[in-house]
Design an enzyme around this catalytic site. Structure first.
Site, PDB file in Angstrom:
ATOM      1  N   CYS A   1       0.860  -1.192   0.000  1.00  0.00           N
ATOM      2  CA  CYS A   1       0.000   0.000   0.000  1.00  0.00           C
ATOM      3  C   CYS A   1       0.892   1.237   0.000  1.00  0.00           C
ATOM      4  CB  CYS A   1      -0.889   0.045   1.246  1.00  0.00           C
ATOM      5  SG  CYS A   1      -1.872  -1.423   1.534  1.00  0.00           S
TER       6      CYS A   1
ATOM      7  N   HIS B   1       1.071   5.165  -1.413  1.00  0.00           N
ATOM      8  CA  HIS B   1       0.363   6.011  -0.445  1.00  0.00           C
ATOM      9  C   HIS B   1       1.209   6.417   0.757  1.00  0.00           C
ATOM     10  CE1 HIS B   1      -3.496   5.688  -2.490  1.00  0.00           C
ATOM     11  NE2 HIS B   1      -3.315   4.380  -2.588  1.00  0.00           N
TER      12      HIS B   1
ATOM     13  N   ARG C   1     -13.212  -0.468  -2.308  1.00  0.00           N
ATOM     14  CA  ARG C   1     -12.020   0.334  -2.596  1.00  0.00           C
ATOM     15  C   ARG C   1     -10.754  -0.498  -2.344  1.00  0.00           C
ATOM     16  NH1 ARG C   1      -9.826   3.327  -6.005  1.00  0.00           N
ATOM     17  NH2 ARG C   1      -8.471   1.536  -5.857  1.00  0.00           N
TER      18      ARG C   1
ATOM     19  N   CYS D   1      -7.812  -1.864  -4.786  1.00  0.00           N
ATOM     20  CA  CYS D   1      -6.389  -1.588  -4.522  1.00  0.00           C
ATOM     21  C   CYS D   1      -5.575  -2.879  -4.633  1.00  0.00           C
ATOM     22  CB  CYS D   1      -6.192  -0.989  -3.130  1.00  0.00           C
ATOM     23  SG  CYS D   1      -6.565   0.776  -3.034  1.00  0.00           S
TER      24      CYS D   1
END
Lengths: 211, 276
Positions: B184, B188, B233, B237
């Site tokens: 992730c 991010h 969501r 991802c």
């Protein structure tokens, strides 16, 4: 972890949420048992094929970069780079440059290796997701550095073409815990696809090297 | 009232579709601006199509179903049986009766099975809506999350199991795996980055970006013509991360939501929002 908690502490204080501050402070957060995290993650993938499940199992390099959050140096970084360099396969014919037009297709293609892809989907390199390449293309990402003018700025130096091939084949042979995928070693791209991308970067006629 | 809202929402949805078709030939930059304009135009409870899901969820919540032929109205989402106001702002949290930390979806499935005696296989099969296929879960989450509007995200970490879930969520956030070695954090963990032209929120530090993101889900996705929850969501991802498909309502997704909500603590909830 310390900076995470202190920043959180400040944020919560600013927002007036003192009630949860002490409970999420570092000293109260239990150390994570790696085996428990592995079990939690494998538990997410009980319904997928063994081939897919294997992709969630970390290899030595992924494990090291995960544990260090990519902050590796010295002997540890050297060990990762040496291990990854060993998996790099140079082009059998000794020629590093393919067709820049095909290279553009690879750089522009974001398909492949997603669980939604039909079987047999040819994967792209999706370079534009993270890098600027041709200065004329407006839709490029910024997670990686700009590659506009890449070959021109390097005087099309054969040594640097070879370095770039190795970087694309396995980014971690060049920089331990690089964010970039190991395109060749992980079998995302073929040797020929990588040669085409190299031509997109180094061919004098490529849009990458035009103003 | 409900019907009026529905008609307005349909008109707005049609206008949105026409608007999007018109901008396809233009650059993505212009599309983004257009979508921002439509988002501003229809970010209104009387016109946001996401409120159709809120209305459907309200009906489902009160509908007697399952072998026990009862509604979900005695389901305890953490604030007491049937108490919905502010419940979403404190999820995921530990539930003593289940002896688990649960997010809203996990808790709803638990209530369906325990209280209603409902076979959730069909509910899970329809976890994400599509053309001609409504999703009970999306509708219920929209209805319940909407009852936390105006409250602030308040992650629950008093219980040891909640803190353990948070720590595991943080570990998962930084875990590199899959054919492309993505975590992730690859996308991010820095401010101001983007994929192509799409801006990427930074979740590595607590604050505004995490607050604005977590405070605006569930959302109506214009590009999908559907209300989507954080489950969808995160599923998307994982797909883009080239990870395996995560099981719906699995504990790993709850751990990630716990971590993200801690980063987003204090963020105001305004849902369903409307996004690209």
């Amino acid at each position: 972890m310390v900076s995470f908690s202190s920043k959180l502490f400040r944020t919560l204080l600013v927002c007036g949420f003192a009630v949860t501050v002490s409970s999420v402070d570092a000293q109260d957060r239990p150390p994570v048992d790696p085996a428990k995290v592995d079990a939690l993650i494998q538990g997410m993938f009980t319904r997928v094929s063994p081939e897919w499940r294997a992709r969630a199992v970390l290899d030595d390099t992924q494990r090291a970069c995960t544990e260090r959050r990519n902050q590796v140096s010295g002997a540890e970084a050297d060990a990762i780079q040496a291990r990854e360099r060993a998996s790099v396969v140079l082009p059998p014919d000794g020629n590093f440059l393919g067709d820049w037009r095909k290279g553009f297709q690879v750089a522009n293609n974001g398909r492949g290796l997603q669980f939604s892809d039909p079987a047999g989907t040819v994967a792209g390199g999706n370079c534009y997701a993270c890098h600027q390449m041709s200065p004329k293309e407006v839709s490029y990402g910024t997670l990686g550095p700009s590659l506009a003018g890449y070959g021109r700025e390097r005087n099309y130096d054969p040594e640097l073409i070879r370095d770039a091939y190795i970087k694309i084949f396995n980014a971690q042979a060049a920089v331990a815990c690089s964010n970039m995928p190991r395109f060749g070693s992980s079998k995302v791209l073929t040797i020929d696809q990588i040669k085409d991308v190299l031509a997109y970067l180094f061919d004098r006629q490529s849009p990458v090297n035009q103003p | 009232m409900s019907r009026m809202r529905g008609i307005l929402a349909l008109v707005a949805a049609a206008a949105t579709c026409a608007g999007i078709a018109g901008t396809m030939a233009q650059t993505q930059d212009e599309s983004e601006r257009e979508i921002e304009r439509y988002r501003a135009m229809i970010n209104d409870p009387m016109a946001n199509p996401g409120y159709l899901a809120v209305d459907r969820g309200e009906v489902l919540w009160a509908q007697a179903r399952g072998t026990k032929a009862v509604s979900l109205e005695t389901c305890d989402l953490g604030e007491g049986p049937g108490k919905l106001e502010g419940a979403y702002a404190k999820l995921p949290r530990y539930f003593a009766d289940a002896d688990r930390v649960m997010d809203l979806e996990q808790r709803l499935l638990w209530c369906m099975e325990k209280i209603q005696g409902l076979d959730t296989a069909d509910v899970i099969r329809r976890r994400f809506s599509g053309p001609g296929r409504a999703s009970d879960m999306e509708d219920l989450v929209a209805f319940i999350a909407n009852k936390s509007n105006g409250t602030r995200i308040e992650p629950q970490t008093a219980h040891a199991r909640e803190r353990e879930m948070l720590a595991m969520g943080e570990a998962l956030f930084y875990r590199r795996a899959g054919a492309m070695d993505f975590s992730c954090a690859t996308c991010h963990a820095e401010p101001g980055k983007r994929i192509r032209l799409q801006g990427l929120p930074d979740f590595s530090t607590p604050g505004k970006q995490a607050q604005e993101t977590m405070g605006s889900w569930p959302t109506y996705r214009v590009s999908q013509s559907a209300l989507r929850t954080m489950q969808h969501r995160l599923w998307d991802c994982f797909r883009q991360q080239r990870w395996p498909e995560p099981a719906y309502a699995s504990d790993g997704l709850t751990a990630l939501q716990m971590f993200l909500n801690v980063q987003a603590a204090g963020g105001e909830i305004t849902v369903p929002s409307i996004k690209r």
